[in-house]
Design a protein around this motif. Structure first.
Motif, short mmCIF file in Angstrom:
data_model
loop_
_atom_site.label_atom_id
_atom_site.label_comp_id
_atom_site.label_asym_id
_atom_site.label_seq_id
_atom_site.Cartn_x
_atom_site.Cartn_y
_atom_site.Cartn_z
N THR A 391 0.84 -1.21 0.00
CA THR A 391 0.00 0.00 0.00
C THR A 391 0.87 1.26 0.00
OG1 THR A 391 -1.65 -1.22 1.28
CG2 THR A 391 -1.89 1.17 1.18
N SER A 392 1.95 1.22 0.77
CA SER A 392 2.89 2.35 0.79
C SER A 392 3.47 2.60 -0.60
CB SER A 392 4.01 2.07 1.79
OG SER A 392 3.52 1.90 3.06
N TYR A 393 3.77 1.47 -1.32
CA TYR A 393 4.32 1.61 -2.66
C TYR A 393 3.31 2.26 -3.59
CZ TYR A 393 6.79 0.26 -6.94
OH TYR A 393 7.43 0.27 -8.13
N SER A 394 2.02 1.91 -3.42
CA SER A 394 0.96 2.51 -4.25
C SER A 394 0.89 4.03 -4.02
CB SER A 394 -0.38 1.88 -3.91
OG SER A 394 -0.36 0.51 -4.15
N LEU A 395 0.98 4.44 -2.74
CA LEU A 395 0.97 5.88 -2.43
C LEU A 395 2.19 6.58 -3.04
CD1 LEU A 395 -0.23 5.82 1.28
CD2 LEU A 395 -1.50 6.64 -0.70
N HIS A 396 3.31 5.87 -3.06
CA HIS A 396 4.52 6.44 -3.66
C HIS A 396 4.31 6.69 -5.14
CE1 HIS A 396 8.67 7.02 -4.83
NE2 HIS A 396 8.60 5.97 -5.64
N ASN A 441 6.40 0.09 -16.60
CA ASN A 441 7.32 -0.70 -15.77
C ASN A 441 6.88 -0.72 -14.31
OD1 ASN A 441 8.90 -1.39 -17.88
ND2 ASN A 441 10.48 0.16 -17.55
N GLU A 442 6.45 0.46 -13.79
CA GLU A 442 6.03 0.52 -12.39
C GLU A 442 4.79 -0.35 -12.15
OE1 GLU A 442 5.65 4.67 -11.70
OE2 GLU A 442 7.66 4.83 -10.84
N TRP A 443 3.88 -0.35 -13.16
CA TRP A 443 2.70 -1.21 -13.01
C TRP A 443 3.10 -2.68 -13.01
CZ3 TRP A 443 -1.65 -0.07 -11.10
CH2 TRP A 443 -2.16 1.24 -11.22
N THR A 444 4.07 -3.02 -13.87
CA THR A 444 4.54 -4.42 -13.90
C THR A 444 5.13 -4.82 -12.57
OG1 THR A 444 5.01 -4.19 -16.27
CG2 THR A 444 6.03 -6.06 -15.10
N GLU A 445 5.96 -3.90 -12.00
CA GLU A 445 6.59 -4.19 -10.71
C GLU A 445 5.55 -4.28 -9.60
OE1 GLU A 445 10.12 -2.33 -7.83
OE2 GLU A 445 9.60 -1.37 -9.73
N LEU A 446 4.57 -3.35 -9.61
CA LEU A 446 3.53 -3.35 -8.59
C LEU A 446 2.67 -4.62 -8.66
CD1 LEU A 446 1.98 -1.93 -6.35
CD2 LEU A 446 0.63 -0.75 -8.09
N MET A 447 2.33 -5.03 -9.91
CA MET A 447 1.53 -6.24 -10.07
C MET A 447 2.33 -7.48 -9.69
SD MET A 447 -0.71 -5.36 -13.48
CE MET A 447 -1.98 -6.58 -13.24
N GLY A 448 3.67 -7.39 -9.87
CA GLY A 448 4.53 -8.50 -9.43
C GLY A 448 4.50 -8.65 -7.93
N TYR A 449 4.62 -7.51 -7.20
CA TYR A 449 4.53 -7.55 -5.72
C TYR A 449 3.18 -8.10 -5.29
CZ TYR A 449 8.71 -4.60 -5.32
OH TYR A 449 9.98 -4.11 -5.37
N PHE A 450 2.12 -7.62 -5.98
CA PHE A 450 0.77 -8.05 -5.62
C PHE A 450 0.61 -9.55 -5.83
CE2 PHE A 450 -3.68 -8.85 -6.53
CZ PHE A 450 -4.31 -8.18 -5.50
N GLY A 451 1.17 -10.06 -6.92
CA GLY A 451 1.08 -11.48 -7.23
C GLY A 451 1.76 -12.35 -6.20
N GLN A 452 2.84 -11.82 -5.55
CA GLN A 452 3.53 -12.59 -4.51
C GLN A 452 2.64 -12.77 -3.28
OE1 GLN A 452 7.30 -10.79 -3.64
NE2 GLN A 452 7.99 -10.84 -5.76
N SER A 472 -6.78 -2.36 -17.92
CA SER A 472 -7.11 -1.29 -16.97
C SER A 472 -8.09 -1.77 -15.92
CB SER A 472 -7.70 -0.09 -17.73
OG SER A 472 -8.88 -0.46 -18.40
N GLU A 473 -9.02 -2.67 -16.30
CA GLU A 473 -9.96 -3.22 -15.32
C GLU A 473 -9.28 -4.15 -14.34
OE1 GLU A 473 -14.13 -3.18 -17.91
OE2 GLU A 473 -12.72 -4.84 -18.12
N MET A 474 -8.26 -4.89 -14.81
CA MET A 474 -7.47 -5.75 -13.90
C MET A 474 -6.72 -4.88 -12.89
SD MET A 474 -7.99 -8.94 -14.76
CE MET A 474 -6.60 -10.01 -14.43
N ARG A 475 -6.17 -3.72 -13.37
CA ARG A 475 -5.48 -2.81 -12.44
C ARG A 475 -6.45 -2.26 -11.40
NH1 ARG A 475 -2.16 0.77 -16.94
NH2 ARG A 475 -0.69 -0.86 -17.59
N LEU A 476 -7.66 -1.89 -11.87
CA LEU A 476 -8.67 -1.36 -10.94
C LEU A 476 -9.02 -2.41 -9.88
CD1 LEU A 476 -10.69 0.78 -10.06
CD2 LEU A 476 -12.29 -0.11 -11.77
N CYS A 477 -9.16 -3.67 -10.29
CA CYS A 477 -9.45 -4.76 -9.34
C CYS A 477 -8.34 -4.89 -8.31
CB CYS A 477 -9.65 -6.08 -10.07
SG CYS A 477 -11.18 -6.16 -11.03
N MET A 478 -7.09 -4.78 -8.78
CA MET A 478 -5.95 -4.90 -7.86
C MET A 478 -5.98 -3.78 -6.83
SD MET A 478 -1.86 -4.80 -8.73
CE MET A 478 -1.96 -3.06 -9.17
N LEU A 479 -6.23 -2.54 -7.25
CA LEU A 479 -6.24 -1.40 -6.32
C LEU A 479 -7.41 -1.50 -5.34
CD1 LEU A 479 -5.32 1.46 -8.84
CD2 LEU A 479 -3.82 0.40 -7.13
#
Length: 526
Positions: A391-396, A441-452, A472-479
């Motif tokens: 969550t902190s990374y998302s705020l960043h 790239n940041e979305w890829t990294e964020l989704m990688g963290y989320f997947g872990q 974009s809908e997959m990103r919205l679901c993740m957030l």
């Protein structure tokens, strides 16, 4: 024979008490948890030795409360059930135990089981006129209805509880009841009413436990934050943080730091929000270490005590077997028929004793299993820490996107004031910033963290979706799964709040939701 057996049993219990005292001297005297558990066990054995059923039943209640505080729910229920098996009196203690078991089942979401215990509690409390027990039972009924989403019934039960506490002039009960009603109105997003009840709860909590008072102050801050009164929310939450630190209440410190991060995020001061989230992660780790140390220590003492109990019982059974064997040797000279009868009785009793020994060994295995469950709980807390970091990374990301967007707007405004050469350079810089903002790239990294942390989330989402979801809908679901608000999602995606609302509406159409189901709650439980 029977008198000899009773004398032997008393000797064994005395030996067991001495073993406990020896174990107590081996335990570190600074460990309050160990001392308390050993003392409670000693009180229980002393009551058994004295054949005092009343003290024995009270000892089981105290052990149940002890394990309940450590969140060892199964052990707590086990001791409460031992009390119920021993006690036949319909008194205030029985009402208390029924309410305690119901509260544990509410925490475990076993609502039907909780309701059964609460009905018994209400029936007994009405017969013996136990108003406090009746008030607590109604409060628990209200909590169940609130968790089920039936807020009308929840309010009815909580108001019953409130009226009874008014008759009793119980300030702590009034504080808790007002807080419960405020929480219901907060869930209904009627924040003005929620604030009024939290204020009443705060007035009544002056003589209450610090944990209750801190929780009420936190609620006052949270309801102001949800209304957008960030300065007022900041005052309350800071007060809760100071009181939590003064009482070394780590869970409340963590809660207050998390609320402060949300307040500063609402004020768009992402640097402060990030700072408080970091502090919250540190406190979370400290609380985890402290709680795990207490649990492991308590489980170790419990394991040692059970091991000694099992060893003593095995010795007891073995001595009984030896005594039967000696009796057979003496009486075999009397008559062959009598010898056969005694042999048959001995074989039957021996099998019974072996079965009892097997049961005690199984108890040892159960104690080891409980220890492993504690370790699994610790791993779960570590995952919670990782989620906080995510969550902190998302705020960043939101902070960086806002900064780059502001720089791009500024450069766009001044590009017309310079020469053609400067204008082309500024235009090139604007294009580079815009390209950086659209980079994935940041979305890829964020989704990688989320997947872990949630390895099966996206697969499960694709399976339940009625039609194919876009990127974009997959990103919205993740957030949404990260429990971010619509405003926070808008900042991360660099879109307006209205666009988020439209995106959420389109997403609902692709998921098997009815009109009353909450989208974010559905994704959190997926």
């Amino acid at each position: 024979m029977q008198h000899l057996y009773k004398a032997f049993r008393c000797c064994c219990i005395l030996i067991f008490c001495n073993l406990q005292l020896e174990a107590q001297t081996l335990i570190d005297t600074s460990s309050v948890v160990n001392k308390e558990l050993l003392q409670l066990k000693y009180n229980l054995q002393a009551a058994k030795l004295a054949n005092n059923d009343k003290k024995e039943s009270q000892a089981y209640i105290q052990l149940g409360d002890f394990y309940n505080q450590l969140k060892l729910k199964s052990e707590a229920v086990k001791n409460y059930q031992l009390y119920l098996s021993l006690n036949n009196d319909k008194d205030t203690s029985l009402v208390y135990v029924k309410n305690a078991i119901a509260a544990i089942n509410v925490d475990l979401k076993n609502y039907n089981e909780a309701i059964n215990h609460l009905h018994e509690s209400l029936s007994i409390s009405e017969k013996i006129n136990d108003l406090k027990g009746k008030a607590n039972a109604n409060a628990l009924f209200g909590t169940i209805e609130e968790k089920k989403g039936d807020y009308k019934r929840a309010l009815a039960y909580q108001n019953k509880s409130l009226n009874i506490f008014k008759k009793l002039q119980d300030s702590t009960g009034l504080a808790v009841s007002n807080e419960n009603i405020g929480s219901i109105y907060e869930d209904l997003e009627q924040y003005d009413l929620a604030y009024q009840y939290f204020k009443k709860a705060f007035v009544f909590s002056k003589n209450s436990d610090s944990h209750i008072r801190i929780n009420i102050i936190n609620n006052l801050g949270d309801v102001n934050r949800k209304q957008g009164y960030y300065n007022k929310a900041l005052t309350y939450t800071s007060q809760a943080l100071d009181l939590a630190r003064a009482t070394n209440n780590f869970s409340q410190i963590e809660s207050a730091l998390k609320d402060l991060a949300r307040i500063y995020a609402g004020k768009e001061d992402f640097e402060q929000a990030y700072n408080y989230l970091n502090q919250q992660s540190t406190v979370n780790e400290q609380e985890l270490k402290l709680h795990n140390a207490e649990l492991v220590s308590a489980m170790q003492v419990r394991y040692d005590v059970k091991e000694k109990e099992a060893a003593l019982e095995i010795l007891n059974k073995q001595n009984q077997i030896n005594k039967v064997q000696k009796y057979i040797i003496i009486t075999i000279t009397g008559a062959i028929i009598l010898t056969f009868i005694i042999g048959f009785l001995y074989l039957k009793k021996s099998r019974k004793h072996e079965k009892a020994i097997l049961e005690y060994k199984q108890q040892l295995l159960q104690a080891d299993l409980d220890k492993k469950i504690t370790e699994e709980t610790a791993l779960k807390r570590e995952i919670d820490i990782k989620i906080s970091s995510l969550t902190s990374y998302s705020l960043h990301i939101a902070h960086k996107n806002k900064m780059l967007s502001d720089v791009s707007k500024t450069l766009t405004k001044i590009k017309g004031r310079n020469s053609e050469l400067i204008k082309s350079k500024i235009q090139q810089l604007v294009e580079e910033i815009e390209a950086d903002l659209s980079h994935n790239n940041e979305w890829t990294e964020l989704m990688g963290y989320f997947g872990q942390i949630h390895p099966n989330f996206f697969e499960s989402l694709k399976q339940v979706a009625t039609s194919k979801l876009s990127a974009s809908e997959m990103r919205l679901c993740m957030l949404l799964r990260l429990n971010l608000s619509s405003k926070e999602i808008a900042e991360v995606l660099r879109i307006t709040s209205d666009s988020v609302r439209i995106a959420r509406y389109r997403l609902r159409k692709k998921l098997p939701l009815n009109s009353k189901e909450d989208l974010q709650a559905y994704l959190l439980n997926l």
